[in-house]
Design an enzyme around this catalytic site. Structure first.
Site, PDB file in Angstrom:
ATOM      1  N   HIS A  59      84.067  67.187  44.719  1.00  0.00           N
ATOM      2  CA  HIS A  59      84.915  66.612  45.768  1.00  0.00           C
ATOM      3  C   HIS A  59      84.506  65.168  45.973  1.00  0.00           C
ATOM      4  CE1 HIS A  59      86.922  66.089  49.620  1.00  0.00           C
ATOM      5  NE2 HIS A  59      87.649  67.125  49.263  1.00  0.00           N
ATOM      6  N   ASP A  95      89.834  74.814  46.823  1.00  0.00           N
ATOM      7  CA  ASP A  95      90.752  75.429  45.860  1.00  0.00           C
ATOM      8  C   ASP A  95      90.111  76.519  45.015  1.00  0.00           C
ATOM      9  OD1 ASP A  95      93.000  73.862  46.504  1.00  0.00           O
ATOM     10  OD2 ASP A  95      92.158  72.176  45.409  1.00  0.00           O
TER      11      ASP A  95
HETATM   12  N1  CMC Z   1      83.601  69.433  36.408  1.00  0.00           N
HETATM   13  C1  CMC Z   1      82.718  68.725  35.668  1.00  0.00           C
HETATM   14  N2  CMC Z   1      82.221  67.514  36.018  1.00  0.00           N
HETATM   15  C2  CMC Z   1      82.648  67.002  37.166  1.00  0.00           C
HETATM   16  C3  CMC Z   1      83.559  67.668  38.003  1.00  0.00           C
HETATM   17  C4  CMC Z   1      84.027  68.928  37.591  1.00  0.00           C
HETATM   18  N3  CMC Z   1      84.911  69.610  38.336  1.00  0.00           N
HETATM   19  N4  CMC Z   1      83.816  66.921  39.094  1.00  0.00           N
HETATM   20  C5  CMC Z   1      83.089  65.799  38.951  1.00  0.00           C
HETATM   21  N5  CMC Z   1      82.373  65.849  37.795  1.00  0.00           N
HETATM   22  C6  CMC Z   1      81.399  64.858  37.307  1.00  0.00           C
HETATM   23  C7  CMC Z   1      82.099  63.658  36.700  1.00  0.00           C
HETATM   24  O1  CMC Z   1      82.318  63.830  35.327  1.00  0.00           O
HETATM   25  C8  CMC Z   1      81.128  62.549  37.013  1.00  0.00           C
HETATM   26  O2  CMC Z   1      80.051  62.659  36.099  1.00  0.00           O
HETATM   27  P1  CMC Z   1      79.264  61.334  35.598  1.00  0.00           P
HETATM   28  O3  CMC Z   1      78.631  60.760  36.826  1.00  0.00           O
HETATM   29  O4  CMC Z   1      78.302  61.847  34.588  1.00  0.00           O
HETATM   30  O5  CMC Z   1      80.319  60.443  35.010  1.00  0.00           O
HETATM   31  C9  CMC Z   1      80.577  62.936  38.392  1.00  0.00           C
HETATM   32  O6  CMC Z   1      80.695  64.369  38.441  1.00  0.00           O
HETATM   33  C10 CMC Z   1      81.324  62.315  39.566  1.00  0.00           C
HETATM   34  O7  CMC Z   1      82.703  62.668  39.407  1.00  0.00           O
HETATM   35  P2  CMC Z   1      83.912  61.690  39.701  1.00  0.00           P
HETATM   36  O8  CMC Z   1      85.065  62.108  38.861  1.00  0.00           O
HETATM   37  O9  CMC Z   1      83.437  60.264  39.619  1.00  0.00           O
HETATM   38  O10 CMC Z   1      84.168  62.020  41.216  1.00  0.00           O
HETATM   39  P3  CMC Z   1      85.488  61.719  42.025  1.00  0.00           P
HETATM   40  O11 CMC Z   1      85.093  61.636  43.435  1.00  0.00           O
HETATM   41  O12 CMC Z   1      86.214  60.544  41.443  1.00  0.00           O
HETATM   42  O13 CMC Z   1      86.413  63.009  41.774  1.00  0.00           O
HETATM   43  C11 CMC Z   1      87.349  65.179  41.985  1.00  0.00           C
HETATM   44  C12 CMC Z   1      86.526  64.062  42.660  1.00  0.00           C
HETATM   45  C13 CMC Z   1      87.689  66.228  43.022  1.00  0.00           C
HETATM   46  C14 CMC Z   1      88.657  64.580  41.468  1.00  0.00           C
HETATM   47  C15 CMC Z   1      86.521  65.789  40.842  1.00  0.00           C
HETATM   48  O14 CMC Z   1      85.355  66.388  41.343  1.00  0.00           O
HETATM   49  C16 CMC Z   1      87.330  66.805  40.022  1.00  0.00           C
HETATM   50  O15 CMC Z   1      88.033  66.423  39.086  1.00  0.00           O
HETATM   51  N6  CMC Z   1      87.245  68.134  40.361  1.00  0.00           N
HETATM   52  C17 CMC Z   1      88.062  69.137  39.693  1.00  0.00           C
HETATM   53  C18 CMC Z   1      89.456  69.164  40.315  1.00  0.00           C
HETATM   54  C19 CMC Z   1      89.465  69.793  41.687  1.00  0.00           C
HETATM   55  O16 CMC Z   1      88.909  70.863  41.915  1.00  0.00           O
HETATM   56  N7  CMC Z   1      90.176  69.139  42.631  1.00  0.00           N
HETATM   57  C20 CMC Z   1      90.332  69.649  43.996  1.00  0.00           C
HETATM   58  C21 CMC Z   1      89.669  68.757  45.007  1.00  0.00           C
HETATM   59  S1  CMC Z   1      89.489  69.542  46.625  1.00  0.00           S
HETATM   60  C22 CMC Z   1      91.108  69.836  47.192  1.00  0.00           C
HETATM   61  C23 CMC Z   1      91.832  68.589  47.562  1.00  0.00           C
HETATM   62  O17 CMC Z   1      91.694  68.117  48.691  1.00  0.00           O
HETATM   63  O18 CMC Z   1      92.571  68.058  46.722  1.00  0.00           O
END
Ligand code: CMC
Length: 428
Positions: free
Chosen positions: A307, A364
């Site tokens: 998140h 989710d």
């Molecule tokens: N699986 C594997 N690695 C992950 C995941 C995941 N679900 N989420 C984040 N990471 C890793 C990412 O690769 C990065 O690694 P590194 O630092 O080595 O590059 C690190 O964790 C930080 O991730 P980020 O993508 O920079 O974080 P963000 O804040 O931009 O993204 C997110 C947040 C929710 C989009 C992401 O965690 C994600 O894609 N999760 C899966 C989709 C999901 O479940 N979304 C629902 C969110 S909650 C409901 C809502 O309000 O929408």
């Protein structure tokens, strides 16, 4: 004396005000930065950028705290009704008994949807995704209520638009479900409440109302409340920014629905169930999928994990996990993907990659398992998220208007070509 932050650029120091929110959050006010220095800030994905001051929702991602208007999500999920929470979010305080009764009856009075709206359904291919249909139909409401186009609506007129949308959204969602089955729609009933009306329109038949177990209605209540608002996320920011151009409420919410659709946001609930099904069909072992999630050359992510703001357990996920166990037990549903989900969660929580990045299950992760137990197909899951999020979007749109916020318009750092000479390919 209030705090300031100083920034030194080309030898000149500028003092910037530091603001403190009511929960102690700090923000450096850079609103005059460009005027005074010619510089902008750069923050892709707005990871550190506060777009607004808001009094609706507070969340502390480090501690896993979520509150609406000062009330904890745990209290609201346990003790309140969805329409009470909707009123609280939109109008700032919990309603009195009389106000709530009027709010409920006003909404019930607006649940019928214009019959001409049915014509839209004829045009959708039978397999079109429910989220595309929902955004289209909510946007189309503006055509039936053109008075909503006036950006200078009185408070009374604006309230009518809000009630209209709160009333019609469950009916529209139910029409989408019926369209997917090719079944006739079920109309709202005067003597039903918001949630049982919605569930009856979804699962009932035109001449045969459906009676629901209390556990089913309660699970739906909890899910709607848990999704009701989540401050400045992708879809909410979309609603605010679209509304900031003075676009009407229906258009703004329709845009929010589209933003919610993506699998990184609300679309994750559908993606989680599909991922769990894939794991099941692949023998049920979770290690291969954990490895894929960690592999930077593989686009796969563990859906329902991670998140932007929570770096601790998502408090909503805790409540949903318990609700999931409760409702499945009460309904006697034995869904094999629940065990896979629990195994995957445990494996991820003990894995150094997920520990280092503070990745926990989000709202989710378990919600889809409940929706499925209640009888929804996976393409409807994000639509249910949208139904729950509607009061939050409305509250944020209204706050933005009440505060007379300026049109949303980020800046950029241009990195393209400079001064190229145009040479015509042919004579004009
Ligand atoms: N699986 C594997 N690695 C992950 C995941 C995941 N679900 N989420 C984040 N990471 C890793 C990412 O690769 C990065 O690694 P590194 O630092 O080595 O590059 C690190 O964790 C930080 O991730 P980020 O993508 O920079 O974080 P963000 O804040 O931009 O993204 C997110 C947040 C929710 C989009 C992401 O965690 C994600 O894609 N999760 C899966 C989709 C999901 O479940 N979304 C629902 C969110 S909650 C409901 C809502 O309000 O929408």
């Amino acid at each position: 004396m209030s705090d300031t932050a100083s920034i030194t650029l080309n030898g000149n120091t500028l003092e910037l005000p530091v603001l403190t929110g009511t929960e102690g959050e700090k923000a450096i006010d850079i609103s005059k930065l460009r005027d005074q220095t010619g510089h902008i800030t750069l923050d892709p994905g707005y990871k550190n950028t506060g777009a607004t001051k808001s009094a609706i929702t507070f969340l502390d991602g480090e501690k896993g705290i979520l509150k609406h208007r000062g009330y904890s999500i745990e209290d609201l999920a346990e003790k309140s009704t969805f329409l009470e929470v909707a009123y609280l979010l939109i109008y700032g305080d919990l309603p009195s008994k009389e106000t709530l009764a009027k709010f409920r009856s006003d909404i019930k009075g607006q649940m019928m949807v214009h019959e001409d709206m049915k014509n839209f359904f004829a045009g959708f291919p039978s397999k079109s995704h429910p989220m595309g249909q929902l955004s289209c139909l909510v946007g189309a409401l503006s055509a039936f209520y053109p008075e909503s186009l006036n950006p200078n609506q009185s408070q009374e007129e604006e309230d009518k638009t809000i009630i209209n949308l709160l009333g019609k959204m469950p009916t529209i969602v139910s029409w989408i479900q019926k369209k997917s089955l090719g079944h006739p729609v079920v109309y709202p009933k005067k003597d039903f409440g918001y949630i049982d009306n919605f569930m009856n329109m979804i699962f009932g038949e035109a001449n045969a109302d459906k009676v629901f177990d209390d556990a089913v209605l309660d699970a739906m209540r909890i899910l709607l409340i848990l999704h009701a608002d989540h401050e400045q996320n992708c879809s909410t920011s979309t609603v605010r920014i679209v509304g900031s151009s003075n676009a009407n409420l229906y258009a703004s919410i329709s845009a929010g629905i589209n933003a919610l659709w993506g699998p990184l946001h609300g679309g994750a609930n559908q993606a989680v169930i599909e991922m769990l099904e894939d794991i099941k069909n692949d023998g049920g072992g979770v290690e291969k999928y954990l490895a894929k999630a960690k592999d930077k050359n593989d686009p796969f992510r563990l859906m329902g994990f991670g998140h932007r703001v929570y770096k601790n357990f998502d408090p909503r996920a805790k409540i949903i996990k318990k609700a999931c166990d409760d409702v499945l037990a009460k309904l006697g549903v034995n869904d094999p993907v629940l065990e896979i989900a629990k195994g995957l969660e445990q494996a991820a929580l003990n894995d150094q990659y997920f520990i280092d990045r503070k990745l926990y299950p989000n709202v989710d992760f378990y919600s889809g398992i409940i929706y499925r137990a209640l009888g929804f197909n996976s393409e409807m899951f994000t639509v249910l998220f949208a139904l729950g999020r509607l009061p939050g979007w409305i509250a944020q749109w209204k706050e933005m208007r009440d505060n007379k916020e300026p049109i949303g318009r980020p800046r950029q750092l241009y990195i393209g070509e400079v001064d190229r000479v145009y040479i015509p390919l042919e004579e004009r």
